[in-house]
Design a protein around this motif. Structure first.
Motif, PDB file in Angstrom:
ATOM      1  N   VAL A   1       0.861  -1.187   0.000  1.00  0.00           N
ATOM      2  CA  VAL A   1       0.000   0.000   0.000  1.00  0.00           C
ATOM      3  C   VAL A   1       0.893   1.231   0.000  1.00  0.00           C
ATOM      4  N   THR A   2       0.724   2.091  -0.994  1.00  0.00           N
ATOM      5  CA  THR A   2       1.501   3.331  -1.076  1.00  0.00           C
ATOM      6  C   THR A   2       0.575   4.528  -0.881  1.00  0.00           C
ATOM      7  N   ILE A   3       1.163   5.692  -0.722  1.00  0.00           N
ATOM      8  CA  ILE A   3       0.369   6.899  -0.473  1.00  0.00           C
ATOM      9  C   ILE A   3      -0.564   7.204  -1.641  1.00  0.00           C
ATOM     10  N   SER A   4      -0.175   6.810  -2.845  1.00  0.00           N
ATOM     11  CA  SER A   4      -1.021   7.095  -4.016  1.00  0.00           C
ATOM     12  C   SER A   4      -2.303   6.265  -4.024  1.00  0.00           C
ATOM     13  N   SER A   5      -2.339   5.194  -3.236  1.00  0.00           N
ATOM     14  CA  SER A   5      -3.528   4.350  -3.192  1.00  0.00           C
ATOM     15  C   SER A   5      -4.518   4.809  -2.121  1.00  0.00           C
ATOM     16  N   ILE A   6      -4.194   5.887  -1.419  1.00  0.00           N
ATOM     17  CA  ILE A   6      -5.082   6.426  -0.385  1.00  0.00           C
ATOM     18  C   ILE A   6      -5.761   7.682  -0.931  1.00  0.00           C
ATOM     19  N   THR A   7      -7.062   7.804  -0.679  1.00  0.00           N
ATOM     20  CA  THR A   7      -7.785   9.025  -1.048  1.00  0.00           C
ATOM     21  C   THR A   7      -7.539  10.078   0.017  1.00  0.00           C
ATOM     22  N   LEU A   8      -6.815  11.126  -0.347  1.00  0.00           N
ATOM     23  CA  LEU A   8      -6.480  12.186   0.604  1.00  0.00           C
ATOM     24  C   LEU A   8      -7.597  13.224   0.643  1.00  0.00           C
ATOM     25  N   PRO A   9      -7.768  13.887   1.796  1.00  0.00           N
ATOM     26  CA  PRO A   9      -8.777  14.946   1.886  1.00  0.00           C
ATOM     27  C   PRO A   9      -8.480  16.056   0.874  1.00  0.00           C
ATOM     28  N   GLN A  10      -9.529  16.679   0.377  1.00  0.00           N
ATOM     29  CA  GLN A  10      -9.365  17.750  -0.598  1.00  0.00           C
ATOM     30  C   GLN A  10      -8.524  18.886  -0.015  1.00  0.00           C
ATOM     31  N   GLY A  11      -7.573  19.361  -0.798  1.00  0.00           N
ATOM     32  CA  GLY A  11      -6.740  20.480  -0.361  1.00  0.00           C
ATOM     33  C   GLY A  11      -5.515  20.069   0.423  1.00  0.00           C
ATOM     34  N   SER A  12      -5.324  18.756   0.642  1.00  0.00           N
ATOM     35  CA  SER A  12      -4.149  18.301   1.385  1.00  0.00           C
ATOM     36  C   SER A  12      -3.231  17.516   0.466  1.00  0.00           C
ATOM     37  N   LYS A  13      -1.950  17.475   0.838  1.00  0.00           N
ATOM     38  CA  LYS A  13      -0.984  16.706   0.067  1.00  0.00           C
ATOM     39  C   LYS A  13       0.168  16.290   0.966  1.00  0.00           C
ATOM     40  N   PRO A  14       0.852  15.196   0.628  1.00  0.00           N
ATOM     41  CA  PRO A  14       1.984  14.747   1.452  1.00  0.00           C
ATOM     42  C   PRO A  14       3.151  15.732   1.357  1.00  0.00           C
ATOM     43  N   THR A  15       3.930  15.792   2.413  1.00  0.00           N
ATOM     44  CA  THR A  15       5.122  16.645   2.381  1.00  0.00           C
ATOM     45  C   THR A  15       6.251  15.985   1.600  1.00  0.00           C
ATOM     46  N   ILE A  16       6.172  14.648   1.435  1.00  0.00           N
ATOM     47  CA  ILE A  16       7.176  13.915   0.664  1.00  0.00           C
ATOM     48  C   ILE A  16       6.697  13.807  -0.778  1.00  0.00           C
ATOM     49  N   ASP A  17       7.502  14.264  -1.697  1.00  0.00           N
ATOM     50  CA  ASP A  17       7.092  14.333  -3.098  1.00  0.00           C
ATOM     51  C   ASP A  17       7.477  13.066  -3.862  1.00  0.00           C
ATOM     52  N   ARG A  18       6.996  11.925  -3.384  1.00  0.00           N
ATOM     53  CA  ARG A  18       7.198  10.646  -4.083  1.00  0.00           C
ATOM     54  C   ARG A  18       6.171   9.655  -3.546  1.00  0.00           C
ATOM     55  N   ASP A  19       5.999   8.556  -4.254  1.00  0.00           N
ATOM     56  CA  ASP A  19       4.994   7.565  -3.874  1.00  0.00           C
ATOM     57  C   ASP A  19       5.582   6.592  -2.847  1.00  0.00           C
ATOM     58  N   PHE A  20       5.496   6.935  -1.564  1.00  0.00           N
ATOM     59  CA  PHE A  20       6.136   6.129  -0.522  1.00  0.00           C
ATOM     60  C   PHE A  20       5.178   5.079   0.043  1.00  0.00           C
ATOM     61  N   VAL A  21       5.766   4.073   0.699  1.00  0.00           N
ATOM     62  CA  VAL A  21       5.015   2.924   1.223  1.00  0.00           C
ATOM     63  C   VAL A  21       4.391   3.240   2.580  1.00  0.00           C
ATOM     64  N   ILE A  22       3.110   2.829   2.732  1.00  0.00           N
ATOM     65  CA  ILE A  22       2.390   2.982   3.999  1.00  0.00           C
ATOM     66  C   ILE A  22       2.400   1.658   4.773  1.00  0.00           C
ATOM     67  N   GLY A  23       2.257   0.562   4.038  1.00  0.00           N
ATOM     68  CA  GLY A  23       2.247  -0.757   4.670  1.00  0.00           C
ATOM     69  C   GLY A  23       2.306  -1.837   3.607  1.00  0.00           C
ATOM     70  N   ASN A  24       2.507  -3.067   4.031  1.00  0.00           N
ATOM     71  CA  ASN A  24       2.527  -4.177   3.086  1.00  0.00           C
ATOM     72  C   ASN A  24       2.063  -5.458   3.766  1.00  0.00           C
ATOM     73  N   LEU A  25       1.688  -6.416   2.934  1.00  0.00           N
ATOM     74  CA  LEU A  25       1.196  -7.694   3.428  1.00  0.00           C
ATOM     75  C   LEU A  25       2.254  -8.753   3.140  1.00  0.00           C
ATOM     76  N   GLN A  26       2.893  -9.229   4.205  1.00  0.00           N
ATOM     77  CA  GLN A  26       4.005 -10.163   4.053  1.00  0.00           C
ATOM     78  C   GLN A  26       3.568 -11.593   4.365  1.00  0.00           C
ATOM     79  N   ALA A  27       4.336 -12.535   3.823  1.00  0.00           N
ATOM     80  CA  ALA A  27       4.100 -13.940   4.126  1.00  0.00           C
ATOM     81  C   ALA A  27       4.407 -14.196   5.598  1.00  0.00           C
ATOM     82  N   PRO A  28       3.744 -15.176   6.215  1.00  0.00           N
ATOM     83  CA  PRO A  28       4.054 -15.502   7.620  1.00  0.00           C
ATOM     84  C   PRO A  28       5.507 -15.929   7.748  1.00  0.00           C
TER      85      PRO A  28
END
Length: 212
Positions: A161-188
């Protein structure tokens, strides 16, 4: 908008200058100044223990506060500077800036992950790894989101899951200008260990074949 903006309670400081500031510190207070908002600066005192508690909690300079001073209307403020004792590293003065509802500020917004039961990868034993439990956004002071929501529906093991896959509130934007990772689903972990062993065995077979 965030449902709870924390209060910051202060007292109006009647005197100004170094003498009044020293007296405030002797009384267990930290002197400060509130500026901006097209009104005159306001000299204040904040109880030392309360301020220290908020500083130790972290994110003090990126938290929006509701400043309450008796005799004045409540106002939203953000800290612009905390001066500290060079030896003890304890707060000796702070500067607070008033914000209009249209002001743009940087704030850390918490991330909530929902619908884990709808993620096939989790049903298969996958583990959700949260890389960023909060994200710093540029937001409007009058429209601060309470949280960012990540929907895990349909996620498989190995998905990210990256920041681009999240719907951000109108008028807001990340301070980091790249598509960074929020979380991931790993194998056990057991499956990951087996995969690692298979990978090592495969490498060993290749090396043997190369020697032959």
């Amino acid at each position: 908008m965030a449902g709870e903006i924390p209060d910051l309670v202060a007292l109006e400081r009647t005197g100004t200058g170094k003498g009044a500031a020293r007296q405030a510190r002797r009384d267990g207070m930290v002197p400060g100044i509130v500026f901006g908002g097209d009104v005159d600066p306001l000299a204040i005192n904040i109880p030392f223990n309360e301020l220290l508690k908020k500083l130790k909690a972290g994110r003090f300079k990126s938290t929006l506060f509701n400043l309450k001073v008796e005799g004045h209307d409540d106002v939203r403020v953000i800290c612009r500077d905390v001066q500290r004792d060079v030896v003890k590293d304890l707060p000796t003065h702070l500067d607070l800036m008033r914000l209009r509802r249209t002001s743009k500020i940087n704030l850390f917004i918490p991330v909530e992950f929902i619908n884990e039961e709808e993620a096939p990868g989790i049903k298969k034993g996958g583990v959700l790894t949260i890389v960023r439990p909060e994200v710093e956004l540029v937001v409007t002071a009058g429209d601060i989101p309470e949280k960012l929501t990540v929907d895990l529906t349909g996620l498989e093991i190995g998905d990210t899951v990256t920041i681009s896959s999240i719907t951000l509130p109108q008028g807001s934007k990340p301070t980091i200008d790249r598509d960074f990772v929020i979380g991931n689903l790993q194998a056990p972990s057991g499956l990951r260990s087996a995969d690692d062993e298979e990978s090592e065995e495969g490498e060993a077979e290749v090396e043997v074949a190369a020697e032959e």
